[in-house]
Design an enzyme around this catalytic site. Sequence first.
Site, PDB file in Angstrom:
ATOM      1  N   TYR A 316       0.859  -1.252  -0.007  1.00 24.52           N
ATOM      2  CA  TYR A 316       0.123   0.088   0.100  1.00 24.52           C
ATOM      3  C   TYR A 316       0.845   1.134   0.054  1.00 24.52           C
ATOM      4  O   TYR A 316       0.404   2.477   0.137  1.00 24.52           O
ATOM      5  CB  TYR A 316      -0.936   0.029   1.375  1.00 24.52           C
ATOM      6  CG  TYR A 316      -1.962  -1.004   1.442  1.00 24.52           C
ATOM      7  CD1 TYR A 316      -2.836  -1.482   0.592  1.00 24.52           C
ATOM      8  CD2 TYR A 316      -1.682  -1.915   2.405  1.00 24.52           C
ATOM      9  CE1 TYR A 316      -3.670  -2.291   0.345  1.00 24.52           C
ATOM     10  CE2 TYR A 316      -2.553  -2.976   2.642  1.00 24.52           C
ATOM     11  CZ  TYR A 316      -3.794  -3.280   1.588  1.00 24.52           C
ATOM     12  OH  TYR A 316      -4.570  -4.171   1.916  1.00 24.52           O
ATOM     13  N   CYS A 355      14.236 -11.258  -1.193  1.00 22.01           N
ATOM     14  CA  CYS A 355      14.882 -10.908  -2.704  1.00 22.01           C
ATOM     15  C   CYS A 355      13.679 -10.244  -3.482  1.00 22.01           C
ATOM     16  O   CYS A 355      13.403 -10.739  -4.654  1.00 22.01           O
ATOM     17  CB  CYS A 355      15.360 -12.290  -3.166  1.00 22.01           C
ATOM     18  SG  CYS A 355      16.646 -12.914  -2.452  1.00 22.01           S
ATOM     19  N   GLU A 356      13.463  -9.170  -3.233  1.00 27.30           N
ATOM     20  CA  GLU A 356      12.640  -8.143  -4.056  1.00 27.30           C
ATOM     21  C   GLU A 356      12.934  -6.544  -3.914  1.00 27.30           C
ATOM     22  O   GLU A 356      13.072  -6.295  -2.797  1.00 27.30           O
ATOM     23  CB  GLU A 356      11.124  -8.485  -3.587  1.00 27.30           C
ATOM     24  CG  GLU A 356      10.548  -9.878  -3.721  1.00 27.30           C
ATOM     25  CD  GLU A 356      10.258 -10.019  -5.035  1.00 27.30           C
ATOM     26  OE1 GLU A 356      10.280  -9.251  -5.678  1.00 27.30           O
ATOM     27  OE2 GLU A 356       9.648 -10.890  -5.367  1.00 27.30           O
ATOM     28  N   TYR A 384      -3.040  -5.777  10.293  1.00 26.65           N
ATOM     29  CA  TYR A 384      -2.804  -6.129   9.028  1.00 26.65           C
ATOM     30  C   TYR A 384      -1.351  -6.300   9.097  1.00 26.65           C
ATOM     31  O   TYR A 384      -0.458  -5.859   7.884  1.00 26.65           O
ATOM     32  CB  TYR A 384      -3.505  -5.202   7.889  1.00 26.65           C
ATOM     33  CG  TYR A 384      -4.786  -5.111   8.025  1.00 26.65           C
ATOM     34  CD1 TYR A 384      -5.593  -5.794   7.347  1.00 26.65           C
ATOM     35  CD2 TYR A 384      -5.466  -3.896   8.505  1.00 26.65           C
ATOM     36  CE1 TYR A 384      -7.224  -5.936   7.669  1.00 26.65           C
ATOM     37  CE2 TYR A 384      -6.756  -3.798   8.633  1.00 26.65           C
ATOM     38  CZ  TYR A 384      -7.772  -4.913   8.056  1.00 26.65           C
ATOM     39  OH  TYR A 384      -9.001  -4.757   8.084  1.00 26.65           O
TER      40      TYR A 384
END
Length: 430
Positions: A316, A355-356, A384
């Site tokens: 978000y 790994c992003e 959340y």
Amino acid sequence: MDFFQYRDGQLYAEDVNLDTLADQLGTPLYVYSRKTFEDHYGRIAEAFAPLDPTLCYSIKSCGNINILKLLVARGAGMDVVSGGELRRAQAAGADMSKIVYAGVGKTDAEITAALEAGIGYFNIESEAEFENIARLAEQTGHTTHAALRVNPDVDPKTHTYTTTGKKESKFGVDLERARRFFESYGKNPHCRLTAVHIHIGSPVNDPQPYVDAINKVLALIDDLRAAGYTVDTLDIGGGFGAHYESDEAPPAVTYAERIVPLLKDRDLKVILEPGRSIAANAGVLLSRVQYIKTGGDKKFVIVDAGMNTLLRPSLYQAFHFLWPTKVDAKHVPEQRLKEMPNADLEPADVVGPICETGDFFAQHRALPPVKRGDLIAVFAAGAYGMVMASNYNAMPRPAEVLVDGDNATIIRHRETYEDLLAHELEPQSV
């Protein structure tokens, strides 16, 4: 606001030193404050008391059964969106007559389980869903109640992914379809359509969209009653804001001052579905600094939690205040702001091990100097957070701890590598 405070430069949850807790239990670690959960729930209950509402806590915001139990003890019902959440409500001892069940894709198995449990209301999302619930109710010999989810087409001015009350939303039906819906199904004997439900989005920090939505729906209810349909309940949903930065969310009493007069003398049972406003500031995520790295002119603080642990910043672009748990006197935060008023800070990207490139908690965030081994708290992580955690990159999910005064209890044990493999070790032919 909450019971996470610095004392002499050390962050505490109620009366528990969070560095000591992390040393004992490891990181990443979710820590919740019982007093904050109960205080936030109590403020909403008190603010809306003139309506004598049923408060159905939204399990999807923070669903640990031990937290559900403490809210059930305060009188809460539950808002569920899946068969798994219904099972959690049952395990927590919730009153099934105070369960509302939302969601656009309820399966036959989930519907049947809810019918057998005797839940209070199905929140109906479409004609096809109503027909299926009525069919299953008739087949199983049950009678149930339903609330039609109506989109009043108001803009809650929140993130596009959490805007749910506009006409083009995948949830519910628009106002014109709602009238036709009652014409088709308003007299069904197996699934009694006696309520209307709205949920315009989250977080909504302005009461006005609720006022606009409720006024539109009250006009619809008047029309339906005039046409001979029984509408005795209005579920106004949830979505009230929480404090991510300082005090941007109005208190419960501010929402109530605008909403209660609209519903006070309307002869309607009222249901609310608060989640974030109760849970968000009741939890923090603790993460340990692993490395400090520079790339060009950018500084990276690499921690052991990531988007697998708390997804909101990546999904978000959500702001979460984060700060070291132990600081000197000049760095004790008086407020939790995006831009902290202290010249002795260093901008850094706080990132995780996944790994992003999208694995981050903060970008170009001004922080006090930190080093390997320091502990960082990510605030407002109670809603959340853990419920959206995953095993991406084969990462075990963290432990959860509930603090009550000076006592800390593990309410979910940290997963192990063995837990990750458990469902794959014995292949079976089918």
